[in-house]
Design a protein around this motif. Sequence first.
Motif, PDB file in Angstrom:
ATOM      1  N   HIS A 205       0.806  -1.214   0.000  1.00  0.00           N
ATOM      2  CA  HIS A 205       0.000   0.000   0.000  1.00  0.00           C
ATOM      3  C   HIS A 205       0.844   1.273   0.000  1.00  0.00           C
ATOM      4  CE1 HIS A 205      -3.025   2.848   1.712  1.00  0.00           C
ATOM      5  NE2 HIS A 205      -3.724   2.261   0.751  1.00  0.00           N
ATOM      6  N   GLU A 206       1.947   1.251   0.744  1.00  0.00           N
ATOM      7  CA  GLU A 206       2.713   2.484   0.986  1.00  0.00           C
ATOM      8  C   GLU A 206       3.906   2.672   0.052  1.00  0.00           C
ATOM      9  OE1 GLU A 206       2.063   4.827   3.405  1.00  0.00           O
ATOM     10  OE2 GLU A 206       0.200   3.731   3.803  1.00  0.00           O
ATOM     11  N   CYS A 207       4.383   1.597  -0.544  1.00  0.00           N
ATOM     12  CA  CYS A 207       5.588   1.710  -1.371  1.00  0.00           C
ATOM     13  C   CYS A 207       5.224   1.580  -2.844  1.00  0.00           C
ATOM     14  CB  CYS A 207       6.608   0.623  -1.000  1.00  0.00           C
ATOM     15  SG  CYS A 207       7.246   0.814   0.680  1.00  0.00           S
ATOM     16  N   ALA A 208       6.070   2.126  -3.709  1.00  0.00           N
ATOM     17  CA  ALA A 208       5.875   1.959  -5.155  1.00  0.00           C
ATOM     18  C   ALA A 208       7.183   1.481  -5.759  1.00  0.00           C
ATOM     19  CB  ALA A 208       5.470   3.290  -5.782  1.00  0.00           C
ATOM     20  N   CYS A 209       7.078   0.641  -6.759  1.00  0.00           N
ATOM     21  CA  CYS A 209       8.274   0.115  -7.416  1.00  0.00           C
ATOM     22  C   CYS A 209       8.183   0.425  -8.916  1.00  0.00           C
ATOM     23  CB  CYS A 209       8.396  -1.394  -7.210  1.00  0.00           C
ATOM     24  SG  CYS A 209       8.460  -1.901  -5.485  1.00  0.00           S
ATOM     25  N   PRO A 210       8.542   1.648  -9.326  1.00  0.00           N
ATOM     26  CA  PRO A 210       8.474   1.975 -10.751  1.00  0.00           C
ATOM     27  C   PRO A 210       9.477   1.131 -11.538  1.00  0.00           C
ATOM     28  CG  PRO A 210       8.904   3.938  -9.391  1.00  0.00           C
ATOM     29  CD  PRO A 210       9.061   2.747  -8.510  1.00  0.00           C
ATOM     30  N   SER A 211       9.132   0.808 -12.756  1.00  0.00           N
ATOM     31  CA  SER A 211      10.087   0.122 -13.629  1.00  0.00           C
ATOM     32  C   SER A 211      10.959   1.161 -14.327  1.00  0.00           C
ATOM     33  CB  SER A 211       9.362  -0.721 -14.686  1.00  0.00           C
ATOM     34  OG  SER A 211       8.860  -1.903 -14.100  1.00  0.00           O
ATOM     35  N   THR A 212      12.163   0.750 -14.699  1.00  0.00           N
ATOM     36  CA  THR A 212      13.077   1.679 -15.382  1.00  0.00           C
ATOM     37  C   THR A 212      13.800   0.966 -16.501  1.00  0.00           C
ATOM     38  OG1 THR A 212      14.992   1.103 -14.027  1.00  0.00           O
ATOM     39  CG2 THR A 212      13.605   2.865 -13.193  1.00  0.00           C
ATOM     40  N   MET A 213      14.151   1.718 -17.527  1.00  0.00           N
ATOM     41  CA  MET A 213      15.110   1.228 -18.524  1.00  0.00           C
ATOM     42  C   MET A 213      16.343   2.097 -18.368  1.00  0.00           C
ATOM     43  SD  MET A 213      16.695   1.981 -21.488  1.00  0.00           S
ATOM     44  CE  MET A 213      16.263   2.191 -23.191  1.00  0.00           C
ATOM     45  N   ILE A 214      17.449   1.454 -18.081  1.00  0.00           N
ATOM     46  CA  ILE A 214      18.670   2.220 -17.846  1.00  0.00           C
ATOM     47  C   ILE A 214      19.674   1.820 -18.905  1.00  0.00           C
ATOM     48  CG2 ILE A 214      18.381   2.394 -15.327  1.00  0.00           C
ATOM     49  CD1 ILE A 214      18.881  -0.546 -16.067  1.00  0.00           C
ATOM     50  N   ASP A 215      20.399   2.791 -19.427  1.00  0.00           N
ATOM     51  CA  ASP A 215      21.367   2.452 -20.470  1.00  0.00           C
ATOM     52  C   ASP A 215      22.568   3.383 -20.455  1.00  0.00           C
ATOM     53  OD1 ASP A 215      22.655   1.431 -22.637  1.00  0.00           O
ATOM     54  OD2 ASP A 215      21.224   2.157 -24.137  1.00  0.00           O
ATOM     55  N   ARG A 216      23.707   2.811 -20.267  1.00  0.00           N
ATOM     56  CA  ARG A 216      24.991   3.468 -20.475  1.00  0.00           C
ATOM     57  C   ARG A 216      26.046   2.370 -20.399  1.00  0.00           C
ATOM     58  NH1 ARG A 216      27.095   9.303 -18.023  1.00  0.00           N
ATOM     59  NH2 ARG A 216      27.577   9.992 -20.134  1.00  0.00           N
ATOM     60  N   ILE A 217      26.947   2.365 -21.335  1.00  0.00           N
ATOM     61  CA  ILE A 217      27.987   1.330 -21.324  1.00  0.00           C
ATOM     62  C   ILE A 217      29.115   1.780 -20.396  1.00  0.00           C
ATOM     63  CG2 ILE A 217      29.698   0.132 -22.737  1.00  0.00           C
ATOM     64  CD1 ILE A 217      27.624   0.231 -25.049  1.00  0.00           C
ATOM     65  N   VAL A 218      29.354   0.963 -19.377  1.00  0.00           N
ATOM     66  CA  VAL A 218      30.327   1.329 -18.340  1.00  0.00           C
ATOM     67  C   VAL A 218      31.278   0.158 -18.095  1.00  0.00           C
ATOM     68  CG1 VAL A 218      30.620   2.292 -16.030  1.00  0.00           C
ATOM     69  CG2 VAL A 218      28.450   2.632 -17.236  1.00  0.00           C
ATOM     70  N   PRO A 219      32.442   0.177 -18.733  1.00  0.00           N
ATOM     71  CA  PRO A 219      33.387  -0.912 -18.486  1.00  0.00           C
ATOM     72  C   PRO A 219      33.919  -0.840 -17.052  1.00  0.00           C
ATOM     73  CG  PRO A 219      34.060   0.450 -20.371  1.00  0.00           C
ATOM     74  CD  PRO A 219      32.961   1.172 -19.678  1.00  0.00           C
ATOM     75  N   ALA A 220      34.306  -1.986 -16.509  1.00  0.00           N
ATOM     76  CA  ALA A 220      34.975  -1.969 -15.208  1.00  0.00           C
ATOM     77  C   ALA A 220      36.231  -1.109 -15.348  1.00  0.00           C
ATOM     78  CB  ALA A 220      35.347  -3.393 -14.816  1.00  0.00           C
ATOM     79  N   THR A 221      36.478  -0.241 -14.367  1.00  0.00           N
ATOM     80  CA  THR A 221      37.653   0.644 -14.455  1.00  0.00           C
ATOM     81  C   THR A 221      38.921  -0.206 -14.351  1.00  0.00           C
ATOM     82  OG1 THR A 221      36.347   2.311 -13.309  1.00  0.00           O
ATOM     83  CG2 THR A 221      38.703   2.745 -13.505  1.00  0.00           C
ATOM     84  N   ALA A 222      39.830  -0.024 -15.307  1.00  0.00           N
ATOM     85  CA  ALA A 222      41.078  -0.784 -15.301  1.00  0.00           C
ATOM     86  C   ALA A 222      42.172   0.075 -14.651  1.00  0.00           C
ATOM     87  CB  ALA A 222      41.471  -1.131 -16.734  1.00  0.00           C
TER      88      ALA A 222
END
Length: 456
Positions: A205-222
Motif C-alpha cells: 500500500h505504501e511503497c511503489a516500485c516503478p520500472s526503469t530502462m537504464i542504459d549506459r555502457i560502463v566498463p569496469a575501471t582498469a
Amino acid sequence: MRLSRATQDRLAPGVQSYGYDRDAQASGIVHIGIGAFHRAHQAWYTDRAMDSGDRDWAITGVSLRSPGVAAQLNPQDGLYTLSERSADGTRIRLIGAVRGVLVASETPAAVVERIAAPETRIVSFTITEKGYCRAADGSLDTDLAGDGSVYAFLGAGLAARRRAGLGGLSLLSCDNLADNGRQLARLMSAWLERHDPDLRGWFEHECACPSTMIDRIVPATAPADRIAVSAAIGATDEGAIVTEPFSQWVIEDRFAGPRPRWEGVGAQLVPSVEAYETAKLRMLNGAHSALAYLGLQQGVAYVHEAVGVPALRDMADRLMRDEAAPTIAPASGQDLDAYRHDLLARFGNPALGHRLAQIAMDGSQKIPQRWLETLAANRAAGRRSPVILAAIAAWLRHVRGDNGPVDDPLAERFAELWATQDARGVIQTLFGAQGMFGAIWQAGEGEIAELVASLG
Ligand code: CS2
C-alpha cells in the motif's frame, strides 16, 4: 595528492564540477549496489539535477558485501570523477552526489537506519541480475534470499519506518531485468510473506516500485584508466569511472513520494517503460551477449574489436534486425532501425576498452530476458532465430569451460552437467520441456539437432 574535499579545488582546470552546496543537501536516496554503473548513470543524473536547483537528493551508497567501493570513495569524501570517452576525446566531471558508502556486511544496523531515516524517499538498486535471488522460474529462491540479501535489509528498514509512523518509499530497480519494478515488488512481497507477513500489506500500500530502462555502457575501471584519469585531473582518484558519452534513462512515473526532477536533465518519465526496456534488453543486451560468447571463442577480447570483425558485426546486426526487432511493439516515436544503427556505432567506440569477458559473466541470469524471450516470441510467430541459436551454442561452450574459468552463480552446476552428460543431455537439462529454462523457451527437435551438431 588524493581527490577529496580538501583537494577538489586544485584539480586541473579542464575538469567540470558540480556547483551546488554539497553540505546543505540531505540524503534523500539510499542506493544499494554502488558499482561503476550507478556512479556513471543514476548518480550522474542526480548530480546534475541538484546542479539545476533540486535539493536534498544526496546519495548514501551501500555495498552489500564487498568493502572495495567504500575503500575507494570514503577517503575521498564520496567524490569521484566520471570520464566520458569517445574517438573525439574525453570529458571529465567531478561528481558530488554520493555522500559516502556503507558496507552492509560490516555495519548492517547503519544500513537499516538509513533506509528508515525520515529524509530517505527513494531506495534504488543496481545489484545485478543475480542480486534478486530468483529461481530459474523467476520465483524467489528462499535459500538465496537470506540474511545478507537485499530483501533482509529492506524488510528491516521498512519495518522500522512503519513503527516510526513514517511513509513508504519508492523502490527503484535499475537492473537489466524485464519489468524490473514489478519483479522487485513481487519478490519483496514473497520475502515478506515468509519473514514478516504483517508488513506485506503495508509495503504493497505504501511503497511503489516503478520500472526503469537504464542504459549506459560502463566498463569496469582498469588500472590503466585510473592512471590516465589521475594524470588528467592532477590528483589520484581511486573511484574514477570511465563511460561513453551516450546515456538513456526511461522511468515509469509512479512514485510513492517526491523524486528528483530527473526529467530536467535528460531522463524520460513515461507512463510505461515496456517498449524501451524490451528493445534495450533484446537488442542492445542480446547483441552484447552474443558478441561476448561468439567473440571470446574466436580469441577477441573487446567489444569494439568484435564489431570490427565483419562476420561478428553481421551477426550482431542480424540478431537485432531480423530476430529481436520483429518481436518488439515500438512506443510512439521509437525508431528501432535508428536504434540498431546507433547501437553498432556505440559498440564500435574505440576509446572504451569494454571487455567481452565482463559481459560474459553471469550468463545464466542474463540469457532469459536477452535471448530466450526473443526465441519464444519468434517461435510463436513462426520465425526462426539462427543467430541466437548460434549464440546459445557459443554460450554452452563457454559454460563448458572452453574460454577458461566460468564466472556465473551456476558455474559448478554447469561443470557437473558437462562432466556427466553428452551435448544432447546438457541441452535437454537446460532447454528441454522440464529443463532449467524450459518455462521460457524449449528447444525443438530440429534446434536440438542443430545445437548438438555445432557443439561437435
Ligand atoms: C552488458 C551491460 O555486462 C553486460 O551484460 O550487456 O552491462 C550493458 O553494457 C549495459 O546494460 C548498457 O546499458
